[in-house]
Design a protein around this motif. Structure first.
Motif, PDB file in Angstrom:
ATOM      1  N   VAL A 274       0.900  -1.251  -0.099  1.00 48.26           N
ATOM      2  CA  VAL A 274       0.216  -0.107   0.064  1.00 48.26           C
ATOM      3  C   VAL A 274       0.922   1.143  -0.052  1.00 48.26           C
ATOM      4  O   VAL A 274       1.785   1.293   0.729  1.00 48.26           O
ATOM      5  CB  VAL A 274      -1.047   0.074   1.201  1.00 48.26           C
ATOM      6  CG1 VAL A 274      -1.775   1.306   1.274  1.00 48.26           C
ATOM      7  CG2 VAL A 274      -1.727  -1.248   1.146  1.00 48.26           C
ATOM      8  N   ARG A 275       0.789   2.096  -1.102  1.00 46.50           N
ATOM      9  CA  ARG A 275       1.305   3.578  -1.082  1.00 46.50           C
ATOM     10  C   ARG A 275       0.530   4.554  -1.018  1.00 46.50           C
ATOM     11  O   ARG A 275      -0.526   4.400  -1.667  1.00 46.50           O
ATOM     12  CB  ARG A 275       2.190   3.497  -2.256  1.00 46.50           C
ATOM     13  CG  ARG A 275       3.404   2.474  -2.595  1.00 46.50           C
ATOM     14  CD  ARG A 275       4.667   2.809  -1.921  1.00 46.50           C
ATOM     15  NE  ARG A 275       5.437   1.612  -2.345  1.00 46.50           N
ATOM     16  CZ  ARG A 275       5.727   0.467  -1.323  1.00 46.50           C
ATOM     17  NH1 ARG A 275       4.883   0.536  -0.368  1.00 46.50           N
ATOM     18  NH2 ARG A 275       6.785  -0.149  -1.847  1.00 46.50           N
ATOM     19  N   ILE A 276       0.875   5.521   0.124  1.00 45.60           N
ATOM     20  CA  ILE A 276      -0.080   6.509   0.052  1.00 45.60           C
ATOM     21  C   ILE A 276       0.539   7.548  -1.058  1.00 45.60           C
ATOM     22  O   ILE A 276       1.508   7.927  -0.918  1.00 45.60           O
ATOM     23  CB  ILE A 276      -0.060   7.386   1.433  1.00 45.60           C
ATOM     24  CG1 ILE A 276      -0.139   6.338   2.534  1.00 45.60           C
ATOM     25  CG2 ILE A 276      -0.939   8.610   1.341  1.00 45.60           C
ATOM     26  CD1 ILE A 276      -1.401   5.767   2.445  1.00 45.60           C
TER      27      ILE A 276
ATOM     28  N   GLU B 249       0.951  12.038   0.505  1.00 48.59           N
ATOM     29  CA  GLU B 249       0.888  11.810   1.896  1.00 48.59           C
ATOM     30  C   GLU B 249       0.410  12.951   2.589  1.00 48.59           C
ATOM     31  O   GLU B 249      -0.248  13.006   3.839  1.00 48.59           O
ATOM     32  CB  GLU B 249       2.405  11.303   2.427  1.00 48.59           C
ATOM     33  CG  GLU B 249       2.597   9.972   2.259  1.00 48.59           C
ATOM     34  CD  GLU B 249       3.949   9.438   2.416  1.00 48.59           C
ATOM     35  OE1 GLU B 249       4.204   8.208   2.645  1.00 48.59           O
ATOM     36  OE2 GLU B 249       4.829  10.098   2.786  1.00 48.59           O
ATOM     37  N   SER B 250       0.893  13.990   2.132  1.00 54.16           N
ATOM     38  CA  SER B 250       0.560  15.237   2.911  1.00 54.16           C
ATOM     39  C   SER B 250      -1.043  15.602   3.351  1.00 54.16           C
ATOM     40  O   SER B 250      -1.420  16.484   3.977  1.00 54.16           O
ATOM     41  CB  SER B 250       1.233  16.685   2.369  1.00 54.16           C
ATOM     42  OG  SER B 250       0.820  16.531   0.756  1.00 54.16           O
ATOM     43  N   ALA B 251      -1.838  14.713   2.462  1.00 57.57           N
ATOM     44  CA  ALA B 251      -3.070  14.894   2.629  1.00 57.57           C
ATOM     45  C   ALA B 251      -3.641  14.140   3.824  1.00 57.57           C
ATOM     46  O   ALA B 251      -4.855  13.852   4.099  1.00 57.57           O
ATOM     47  CB  ALA B 251      -4.010  14.617   1.535  1.00 57.57           C
ATOM     48  N   GLY B 252      -2.872  13.408   4.698  1.00 59.66           N
ATOM     49  CA  GLY B 252      -3.336  12.715   5.783  1.00 59.66           C
ATOM     50  C   GLY B 252      -4.108  11.425   5.560  1.00 59.66           C
ATOM     51  O   GLY B 252      -3.879  10.843   4.652  1.00 59.66           O
ATOM     52  N   THR B 253      -5.085  11.447   6.270  1.00 66.00           N
ATOM     53  CA  THR B 253      -6.109  10.179   6.133  1.00 66.00           C
ATOM     54  C   THR B 253      -6.934  10.423   5.035  1.00 66.00           C
ATOM     55  O   THR B 253      -7.578   9.508   4.586  1.00 66.00           O
ATOM     56  CB  THR B 253      -6.908   9.863   7.488  1.00 66.00           C
ATOM     57  OG1 THR B 253      -7.659  11.221   7.697  1.00 66.00           O
ATOM     58  CG2 THR B 253      -5.925   9.438   8.404  1.00 66.00           C
TER      59      THR B 253
ATOM     60  N   ALA C 158      -5.675  10.908   2.049  1.00 68.10           N
ATOM     61  CA  ALA C 158      -4.795  10.854   0.844  1.00 68.10           C
ATOM     62  C   ALA C 158      -5.245   9.701  -0.250  1.00 68.10           C
ATOM     63  O   ALA C 158      -6.100   8.889   0.061  1.00 68.10           O
ATOM     64  CB  ALA C 158      -3.446  10.159   1.347  1.00 68.10           C
TER      65      ALA C 158
ATOM     66  N   LEU D  46      -4.037  15.151  11.153  1.00 69.34           N
ATOM     67  CA  LEU D  46      -3.307  14.110  11.028  1.00 69.34           C
ATOM     68  C   LEU D  46      -2.542  14.294   9.530  1.00 69.34           C
ATOM     69  O   LEU D  46      -3.519  14.555   8.486  1.00 69.34           O
ATOM     70  CB  LEU D  46      -4.261  12.727  10.640  1.00 69.34           C
ATOM     71  CG  LEU D  46      -4.075  11.828  11.979  1.00 69.34           C
ATOM     72  CD1 LEU D  46      -4.581  12.613  13.104  1.00 69.34           C
ATOM     73  CD2 LEU D  46      -5.064  10.656  11.633  1.00 69.34           C
ATOM     74  N   ILE D  47      -1.472  14.700   9.458  1.00 75.99           N
ATOM     75  CA  ILE D  47      -1.034  14.957   8.078  1.00 75.99           C
ATOM     76  C   ILE D  47      -0.158  14.099   7.181  1.00 75.99           C
ATOM     77  O   ILE D  47       0.202  14.219   6.290  1.00 75.99           O
ATOM     78  CB  ILE D  47       0.085  16.286   8.389  1.00 75.99           C
ATOM     79  CG1 ILE D  47       1.057  15.742   9.500  1.00 75.99           C
ATOM     80  CG2 ILE D  47      -0.395  17.298   8.854  1.00 75.99           C
ATOM     81  CD1 ILE D  47       2.284  16.554   9.542  1.00 75.99           C
ATOM     82  N   ASP D  48       0.148  12.901   7.947  1.00 81.65           N
ATOM     83  CA  ASP D  48       0.801  11.784   6.984  1.00 81.65           C
ATOM     84  C   ASP D  48       0.560  10.480   7.307  1.00 81.65           C
ATOM     85  O   ASP D  48       0.228  10.229   8.722  1.00 81.65           O
ATOM     86  CB  ASP D  48       2.427  12.045   7.301  1.00 81.65           C
ATOM     87  CG  ASP D  48       3.207  11.418   6.234  1.00 81.65           C
ATOM     88  OD1 ASP D  48       4.545  11.709   6.111  1.00 81.65           O
ATOM     89  OD2 ASP D  48       2.731  10.522   5.596  1.00 81.65           O
ATOM     90  N   TYR D  49       0.353   9.582   6.577  1.00 84.56           N
ATOM     91  CA  TYR D  49      -0.350   8.264   6.774  1.00 84.56           C
ATOM     92  C   TYR D  49       0.529   7.131   6.116  1.00 84.56           C
ATOM     93  O   TYR D  49       0.337   7.301   4.876  1.00 84.56           O
ATOM     94  CB  TYR D  49      -1.722   8.177   6.369  1.00 84.56           C
ATOM     95  CG  TYR D  49      -2.571   7.091   6.560  1.00 84.56           C
ATOM     96  CD1 TYR D  49      -3.141   6.578   5.462  1.00 84.56           C
ATOM     97  CD2 TYR D  49      -2.723   6.556   7.811  1.00 84.56           C
ATOM     98  CE1 TYR D  49      -3.623   5.317   5.576  1.00 84.56           C
ATOM     99  CE2 TYR D  49      -3.612   5.486   7.903  1.00 84.56           C
ATOM    100  CZ  TYR D  49      -3.848   4.815   6.930  1.00 84.56           C
ATOM    101  OH  TYR D  49      -4.885   3.564   7.103  1.00 84.56           O
ATOM    102  N   LYS D  50       1.267   6.281   6.932  1.00 85.22           N
ATOM    103  CA  LYS D  50       1.953   5.315   6.010  1.00 85.22           C
ATOM    104  C   LYS D  50       1.908   4.012   6.442  1.00 85.22           C
ATOM    105  O   LYS D  50       1.562   3.589   7.642  1.00 85.22           O
ATOM    106  CB  LYS D  50       3.547   5.268   6.400  1.00 85.22           C
ATOM    107  CG  LYS D  50       4.315   6.626   5.896  1.00 85.22           C
ATOM    108  CD  LYS D  50       5.671   6.708   6.182  1.00 85.22           C
ATOM    109  CE  LYS D  50       6.469   7.673   5.560  1.00 85.22           C
ATOM    110  NZ  LYS D  50       6.143   8.944   5.436  1.00 85.22           N
ATOM    111  N   VAL D  51       1.480   3.083   5.459  1.00 85.09           N
ATOM    112  CA  VAL D  51       1.019   1.728   5.809  1.00 85.09           C
ATOM    113  C   VAL D  51       2.205   0.894   5.373  1.00 85.09           C
ATOM    114  O   VAL D  51       2.591   0.892   4.097  1.00 85.09           O
ATOM    115  CB  VAL D  51      -0.341   1.113   4.926  1.00 85.09           C
ATOM    116  CG1 VAL D  51      -0.572  -0.284   5.305  1.00 85.09           C
ATOM    117  CG2 VAL D  51      -1.363   2.193   5.425  1.00 85.09           C
TER     118      VAL D  51
END
Lengths: 523, 523
Positions: free
Chosen positions: A467-469, A472-476, A478, B462-467
């Motif tokens: 999974v790649r966001i 990313e700067s759009a938070g949840t 994205a 929440l600005i960044d979200y990594k999975v």
């Protein structure tokens, strides 16, 4: 041809990389692979430092190795113990490896401040330990820790440490740039000086990449007479990593005329790189030299057509020499020639003048802008091309899906349930499945809905899920790209999905995976 | 001190990296940042090649730059056109930049096979174009494309190309290793030869990283008299990337006595690296030398305590010289000293002999084995430490959550709805929210449930979200680690969650994020 011994410390120094943790089974599998590739020395671990390493040394004795010698790693004896009485030294011998590698302090400041002993005593520690171990094993490799910093601080002492090891019988005298701050000109200068002073044994180099020069540091040492190079596969290791054997080996053998591992093995270097990366779960960056997926990826529209005509003009080596392949990227700089090349690669004949090619180029650019990346999802790309050329059957239609994840405070883990309703011809399949998580539940439910009509789908296994966001700067909120890798008994294939919603993105990738299977099976 | 001009091609060559696409606004922001850092030349793009670049050159004229000169990039005139009639050349002039950079073919084979013209005509193209452009702008930079391969193929011709450019008035004569296959010894040898032959202008070097030696290739050129170094921030670019300015600058200035960008700027190098990485959305690998998050991360238990006592023994430079910081990793090789150090860093005083430290070490090892990584989730680590030491309030309890994602074939995107029931003291909040996806919905629903009792939570973003899939080979049943980065008006913080289920993992990370905010606000 001059020969250089490759000394792999992936299993010891490499495991000090952040985020890396390998089981004993993993270490044994990597050992077998390295041996298969002709690596000369495999440093397996530090006996006595943890139970995993002890188990490794026990089990590695049962492997039938064809090429490699296993090395146990440790340090010189404790300052205040006799070598025979030091349990850490006994551990090294108990490992019963044909090679024992020990490091000793070569930097005067480390001796006095870290070990808190005298310079004289440190020399005795070096001498005692090397001599003692040499009597108990075939080969002793001595590493002068912080050698280059030590030489800059106190050249006579650093030299004395190595010379002492030589006199005690060490087979290899390895100079380590432990902090990684030494530059190639210094490596060259210092090696020349110690050889002039009288260090005439077999030299080795153990470099770290903190200055971004570990590869050339190592090669410079070889050009100045070193015959053993330490490093790791993919260069991983603590901080900025160890010297990358996947760059050193091709540079030495394909460009500089040194014999390292056999040529047939170098032709499979990318395979070794991927293997180790998969096992330690540290992916190879796409842009890694020689073995990265994009090492030979030509993007600019101009380059792509030129490369196809005459690869030598644009590639420093033939990618096949390291088991890699040329990649013509289908991207927003792509032109018609890239698409035609890609279609032919996928076995689809298409006429250069077909107007649908231009539309396809636009469509792909639009999708790529939205977030679809086809580089690791060639199956989705093939389906897209087929669909656009009217060469794709309609196997089923989505009527609806629903995924429910619920957890009460009394549950340790949530329950995930997916419901899928599919239309095949004029009839509906409507079923549900549980799963480890929402995507696993969807995957199972969809397969359940389809497998009666399309039984070959039972052979599909989803083996990799990334999974790649995308932003990313759009938070949840994205956008998310999901890449799925699947396999059946014969082949592997990659598919992609993009959405704000991770479930929808996963759905797309899973659906493409099943459809691709049906297309390939000629259903 | 010898001065070297830094020539940044992040915005032109860098954008040819796979997966990179930058808007005009992005390019202008990067331009301002590079200028702020004292970069001497900024290559902004190729006028006429696409509308974005043209817009960039129009808008960049409005920026008040203090240090940098903007360069427009292009090629020598078409083989069959006069320079005055070549629209691509006119585009370069229309960009109205103080510097124009053009590349010309320096490899005979490229002239005959790619350009399909004569060697003589190519020299005229070089001469005409440089001379013409020199009359229309302040500085002309001439890049000999494929120079080193060209020199190996036909030394006299490659030399002639550069000499012609010099005679036509080029200010800089840049030697490019376009295919990236040249090694430092060859760079040195060839530069020495061309200088001996009579190339006595200001030389530059433009290296690519296909052999994993671009950094030392560039520095070798400087040591042999080059005064202009081309590269990109973070070394990104096509294939294996361009020479990495974030390694070249500290090596040249901190170790070799060259003046590049101002010392105060070098002290902020990591900031520049992060800035560019964020804007182009190509994350900096943790292990990148100098500026990577882990460049100064000490893992092995042994090292950590030693480093704290005397950093010079273990670090090749003081991390602050490049705006980075020392990291003591809390990992499965961690010992008590790491935990105590970490707790103190977080402002928690803890006695060395406190038995709870050992328990904490065990607990962290257990969690790390399960998949939790605290390196990028220090807030979660702080909460864990506080909880273990009885220093964490109970702000709320989960009663239940439920997430529903549903799509009918008539919908383009699914609907995501989260329901959350929370217990605060003896009273329940029970609410629901929609969202872009399941995690966004959960995030909103939880905030909605809490914000009346805890109003400061409305400041959390929440600005960044990594999975990350932890064990990818388990396919869709893999364990998942979610890292969330949050911020309020004052600070940023990272939290983590791990589960088979991406929703549950996200829930944990989001809950930690809110609790951390409450702790920091002293609620």
């Amino acid at each position: 041809m001059k020969k250089v011994f490759i000394y792999d410390t992936t299993l010891r120094d490499g495991t000090q990389a952040e985020g890396v943790s390998v089981s004993v089974e993993d270490k044994l599998r990597i050992t077998e692979k390295l041996d298969d590739f002709g690596i000369h020395y495999i440093e397996g671990g530090w006996p006595g430092s943890n139970p995993k390493d002890d188990e490794y040394f026990k089990k590695v004795k049962n492997l039938r190795l064809k090429n490699a010698k296993i090395a146990a790693f440790g340090s010189t004896r404790r300052a205040y113990l006799r070598v025979e009485d030091d349990p850490l030294i006994q551990n090294l011998i108990k490992a019963e490896t044909p090679v024992i590698t020990i490091f000793g302090k070569a930097w005067d400041m480390h001796v006095t401040e870290a070990l808190k002993t005298t310079l004289e005593n440190n020399l005795e520690m070096v001498y005692d330990t090397v001599r003692y171990l040499k009597a108990h094993t075939d080969e002793v490799v001595f590493i002068g820790e912080h050698f280059f910093d030590g030489y800059k601080s106190n050249p006579d002492y650093a030299y004395a440490v190595m010379k002492t090891a030589q006199e005690a019988g060490a087979d290899f005298l390895v100079l380590a740039d432990t902090n990684g701050g030494t530059l190639p000109i210094e490596i060259e200068s210092i090696i020349k000086q110690v050889k002039e002073k009288g260090l005439d044994g077999k030299l080795g180099i153990h470099a770290h990449n903190d200055s971004d020069t570990a590869v050339w540091n190592s090669i410079t040492a070889v050009l100045n007479g070193a015959v053993q190079v330490h490093g790791t596969i993919n260069g991983f290791g603590e901080r900025c990593g160890n010297a990358n054997l996947c760059s050193i080996i091709p540079n030495l053998s394909l460009k500089l005329g040194y014999e390292t591992i056999p040529e047939e093995s170098i032709r499979r270097l990318k395979e070794l790189s991927n293997f180790v990366a998969d096992i330690v779960n540290l992916p190879v960056p796409k842009n890694m030299p020689f073995v990265g997926d994009s090492a030979f990826a030509h993007k600019g529209g101009v380059h792509a057509s030129a490369v196809l005509k005459n690869p030598k003009l644009y590639e420093h080596i033939n990618p096949e020499l390291v088991g890699n392949r040329r990649k013509i990227l289908v991207s927003d700089l792509a032109g018609k020639s890239n698409i035609i090349y890609k279609a032919r690669e996928l076995g689809i004949e298409i006429d250069e003048k077909d107007p649908r090619i231009t539309e396809l180029v636009q469509e792909i650019k639009r999708l790529e802008n939205y977030g679809y990346h086809y580089e690791a999802a060639e199956a989705s790309l093939e389906l897209l091309i087929r669909k656009h050329l009217g060469m794709l059957k309609k196997y089923f239609d989505l009527d609806a899906y629903r995924v429910l994840i619920a957890r009460r405070y009394t549950d340790k883990e949530p329950v995930s349930e997916a419901t899928v309703r599919i239309k095949i011809d004029n009839h509906y399949e409507h079923t549900a499945s549980l799963g480890y998580g929402p995507v696993n539940a969807l995957d199972r439910a969809l397969k359940k809905a389809l497998v009666e009509i399309y039984p070959s789908l039972s052979e599909v296994e989803l083996i990799d899920y990334k999974v790649r966001i995308i932003n990313e700067s759009a938070g949840t909120a994205a956008k998310i790209r999901v890449l799925v890798e699947s396999k059946d008994r014969e082949r592997k294939w990659g598919t992609v999905g993009v959405s704000d919603n991770v479930i929808e993105a996963s759905w797309q990738a899973v659906v493409d995976s099943f459809i691709y299977k049906l297309v390939k099976d000629g259903v």
